[in-house]
Design a protein around this motif. Structure first.
Motif, PDB file in Angstrom:
ATOM      1  N   TRP A  13      -3.751  -3.782   5.982  1.00 53.14           N
ATOM      2  CA  TRP A  13      -2.510  -3.687   5.208  1.00 53.14           C
ATOM      3  C   TRP A  13      -1.478  -2.859   5.966  1.00 53.14           C
ATOM      4  O   TRP A  13      -0.317  -3.254   6.070  1.00 53.14           O
ATOM      5  CB  TRP A  13      -2.807  -3.086   3.830  1.00 53.14           C
ATOM      6  N   PHE A  14      -1.917  -1.707   6.511  1.00 51.04           N
ATOM      7  CA  PHE A  14      -1.000  -0.877   7.297  1.00 51.04           C
ATOM      8  C   PHE A  14      -0.507  -1.624   8.531  1.00 51.04           C
ATOM      9  O   PHE A  14       0.661  -1.539   8.893  1.00 51.04           O
ATOM     10  CB  PHE A  14      -1.662   0.442   7.726  1.00 51.04           C
ATOM     11  N   ALA A  15      -1.389  -2.357   9.199  1.00 54.33           N
ATOM     12  CA  ALA A  15      -1.009  -3.088  10.403  1.00 54.33           C
ATOM     13  C   ALA A  15       0.065  -4.123  10.105  1.00 54.33           C
ATOM     14  O   ALA A  15       1.083  -4.212  10.813  1.00 54.33           O
ATOM     15  CB  ALA A  15      -2.232  -3.760  11.022  1.00 54.33           C
ATOM     16  N   VAL A  16      -0.122  -4.892   9.036  1.00 50.56           N
ATOM     17  CA  VAL A  16       0.866  -5.910   8.657  1.00 50.56           C
ATOM     18  C   VAL A  16       2.175  -5.244   8.245  1.00 50.56           C
ATOM     19  O   VAL A  16       3.252  -5.680   8.613  1.00 50.56           O
ATOM     20  CB  VAL A  16       0.304  -6.804   7.521  1.00 50.56           C
ATOM     21  N   ARG A  17       2.042  -4.194   7.481  1.00 55.74           N
ATOM     22  CA  ARG A  17       3.235  -3.472   6.981  1.00 55.74           C
ATOM     23  C   ARG A  17       4.033  -2.891   8.144  1.00 55.74           C
ATOM     24  O   ARG A  17       5.257  -2.929   8.139  1.00 55.74           O
ATOM     25  CB  ARG A  17       2.770  -2.373   6.043  1.00 55.74           C
ATOM     26  N   ASN A  18       3.366  -2.360   9.149  1.00 56.90           N
ATOM     27  CA  ASN A  18       4.050  -1.726  10.284  1.00 56.90           C
ATOM     28  C   ASN A  18       4.610  -2.720  11.285  1.00 56.90           C
ATOM     29  O   ASN A  18       5.423  -2.357  12.106  1.00 56.90           O
ATOM     30  CB  ASN A  18       3.114  -0.729  10.969  1.00 56.90           C
ATOM     31  N   MET A  19       4.173  -3.978  11.210  1.00 55.35           N
ATOM     32  CA  MET A  19       4.712  -5.002  12.128  1.00 55.35           C
ATOM     33  C   MET A  19       6.182  -5.245  11.860  1.00 55.35           C
ATOM     34  O   MET A  19       6.917  -5.613  12.769  1.00 55.35           O
ATOM     35  CB  MET A  19       3.910  -6.297  11.987  1.00 55.35           C
TER      36      MET A  19
END
Length: 108
Positions: free
Chosen positions: A100-106
């Protein structure tokens, strides 16, 4: 549905007024409140998505079928409940949060 309780009491953050506390969470508010009643917790102690449960009540909760999880799992499951409406599987919780963090930070 299932009710979960974490091991926050093991950490400094889990100490409150000389007590050791854990978070108790569930997918369904009704189920969470029913378990709180069984444990003798006041509804006023509900903190939006969880109850803080003292150590003696934690042991009772586990004897009543509440599932033990880690503090990290509980944190991830609480975020997932906000995002998706369910806590999800504790065994997948931390990996879900990382994704979730990875997608959000993209998008940054």
């Amino acid at each position: 549905m299932t009710v979960y309780i974490d091991d926050m009491y093991r950490y400094t953050i889990g100490r409150f007024r000389g007590m050791k506390m854990s978070h108790m969470i569930a997918d369904e508010e009704e189920e969470l409140h029913l378990m709180a009643v069984r444990l003798g917790l006041r509804r006023a102690w509900h903190q939006g998505d969880h109850y803080d449960v003292p150590l003696d009540a934690r042991f009772i909760a586990i004897s009543l079928g509440v599932i033990e999880i880690t503090y990290r799992q509980a944190s991830a499951m609480r975020r997932r409940r906000v995002v998706e409406g369910v806590c999800g599987d504790p065994d997948e919780a931390v990996a879900w949060l990382r994704g979730w963090f990875a997608v959000r930070n993209m998008g940054l």
